[in-house]
Write a protein that holds these residues in place. Structure first.
Motif, short mmCIF file in Angstrom:
data_model
loop_
_atom_site.label_atom_id
_atom_site.label_comp_id
_atom_site.label_asym_id
_atom_site.label_seq_id
_atom_site.Cartn_x
_atom_site.Cartn_y
_atom_site.Cartn_z
N ARG A 36 0.85 -1.18 0.00
CA ARG A 36 0.00 0.00 0.00
C ARG A 36 0.89 1.23 0.00
O ARG A 36 1.89 1.28 0.68
N THR A 37 0.51 2.25 -0.77
CA THR A 37 1.28 3.48 -0.83
C THR A 37 0.46 4.61 -0.24
O THR A 37 -0.68 4.84 -0.66
N ALA A 38 1.04 5.31 0.71
CA ALA A 38 0.32 6.39 1.39
C ALA A 38 0.60 7.72 0.73
O ALA A 38 1.63 7.90 0.06
N VAL A 44 0.41 7.16 8.09
CA VAL A 44 0.10 5.85 7.52
C VAL A 44 -0.39 4.94 8.63
O VAL A 44 -0.11 5.16 9.81
N ASN A 45 -1.14 3.92 8.25
CA ASN A 45 -1.64 2.94 9.21
C ASN A 45 -0.59 1.85 9.41
O ASN A 45 -0.45 0.94 8.60
N SER A 99 4.28 -2.34 6.81
CA SER A 99 3.62 -1.04 6.82
C SER A 99 3.64 -0.42 5.42
O SER A 99 4.48 -0.76 4.59
N PRO A 100 2.70 0.50 5.16
CA PRO A 100 2.64 1.13 3.84
C PRO A 100 3.91 1.89 3.50
O PRO A 100 4.64 2.34 4.39
N LEU A 117 -1.45 5.65 15.42
CA LEU A 117 -1.66 4.26 15.85
C LEU A 117 -2.14 4.20 17.30
O LEU A 117 -3.09 3.47 17.61
N LEU A 118 -1.49 4.94 18.18
CA LEU A 118 -1.87 4.91 19.59
C LEU A 118 -3.31 5.40 19.78
O LEU A 118 -4.06 4.84 20.59
#
Length: 307
Positions: A36-38, A44-45, A99-100, A117-118
């Motif tokens: 996946r590319t952000a 990014v997730n 990760s992306p 993320l947090l």
């Protein structure tokens, strides 16, 4: 030429696989991983693993170094869950692991990813433990978002320029030049890759570490890290953002006694930014302390948590 390479040449291969062909060799095709590319500006997730403890204490969050991944800390995480009861997260940075990918690779961006993320995991406060590049991301997060960080462990890195202490330019060049035949067993591909890395990457342990990023996709081999972004941002990764703020929480700088990444020259800047910092070294440990001396590393982390 393989069918996959022919598809790429005719433009029918998915663009995000980013084909690279090497003229003069048959059926040699290295693909960038399908990831996946952000967008360049948004967080990014991040991918992560959770090791759930039964306790209610603040969770530990591990951030790996350049070319690393969340799996680098799996055995450490499992041990810490057993010995402390805390929940432990290990996280893949953008452009690393699963990760992306993104064209941006700065500490501000990686800190923004972590904050995102947090929030998604409803973690209001954590104990950050970061190695090397991950240590700089952890420091950046503590300085920018001190309310998120109950305490901080920075593993074998300082808030100083580290360019003169590394060979990362050579590592990147060696990885970019790699040529691996298609449709060969993974063990053969690893041997071929290591043989090619050997010219520029002299240390066996470093070659093995880099090879953890070699992945297979439908018979073709690729690096899962975003080499283009890493190369473009290497100066950013080797430096550290300028801060006038401080992080006043409990902080441990943990160096390897056989490593040059935390030297006495760095102490004034450490004390300026982290006035409550303690600096310790683990004997006979290199830059990869957690791999060289895992028991000492775990014991030191537990002592810090209990102090």
């Amino acid at each position: 030429m393989s069918a996959l390479c022919r598809l790429a040449l005719t433009g029918r291969l998915r663009a995000r696989q980013s084909l690279r062909l090497f003229p003069g060799q048959q059926d040699v095709c290295v693909l960038a991983p399908s990831v996946r590319t952000a967008s360049s500006s948004s967080p990014v997730n991040l991918t992560y693993d959770v090791f759930d403890g039964k306790g209610e204490s603040t969770p530990l969050v591990f951030l790996h170094g350049l070319f690393g991944s969340k799996s680098n800390f799996h055995s450490i995480a499992k041990s810490l869950v057993q010995r402390t009861g805390r929940k432990v997260l290990t996280v893949d940075a953008r452009n690393h692991g699963n990760s992306p990918h993104s064209s941006v690779l700065t500490y501000e961006a990686m800190s923004s990813d972590l904050k995102h993320l947090l929030a998604k995991l409803h973690i209001e406060k954590c104990i950050l433990i970061g190695h090397s590049m991950g240590g700089k991301t952890a420091m950046t997060t503590a300085l920018m978002q001190p309310g998120l960080v109950e305490s901080l462990v920075v593993v074998d890195i300082s808030p100083s320029q580290t360019t003169t202490r590394t060979n990362f330019h050579s590592y990147i060049q060696a990885m970019q030049e790699m040529k691996i035949s298609s449709d060969i067993p993974r063990s053969t591909a690893r041997r071929m890759a290591e043989d090619q890395l050997r010219r520029l990457v002299k240390e066996h342990s470093v070659r093995q570490f880099l090879l953890t990023n070699l992945v297979e996709q439908n018979g073709h081999y690729a690096w899962r890290v975003n080499l283009e972004a890493i190369s473009a941002h290497l100066d950013d990764i080797m430096s550290f953002p300028n801060f006038t703020s401080t992080y006043d929480g409990p902080t441990l700088f943990l160096g390897g006694a056989s490593s040059a990444y935390i030297s006495s020259d760095d102490y004034p800047e450490i004390q300026r930014l982290f006035p409550n910092a303690d600096i310790q070294y683990i004997p006979d440990a290199s830059h990869w302390i957690h791999a060289d001396k895992p028991l000492d590393f775990i014991s030191t982390i537990i002592s810090f948590l209990q102090s």
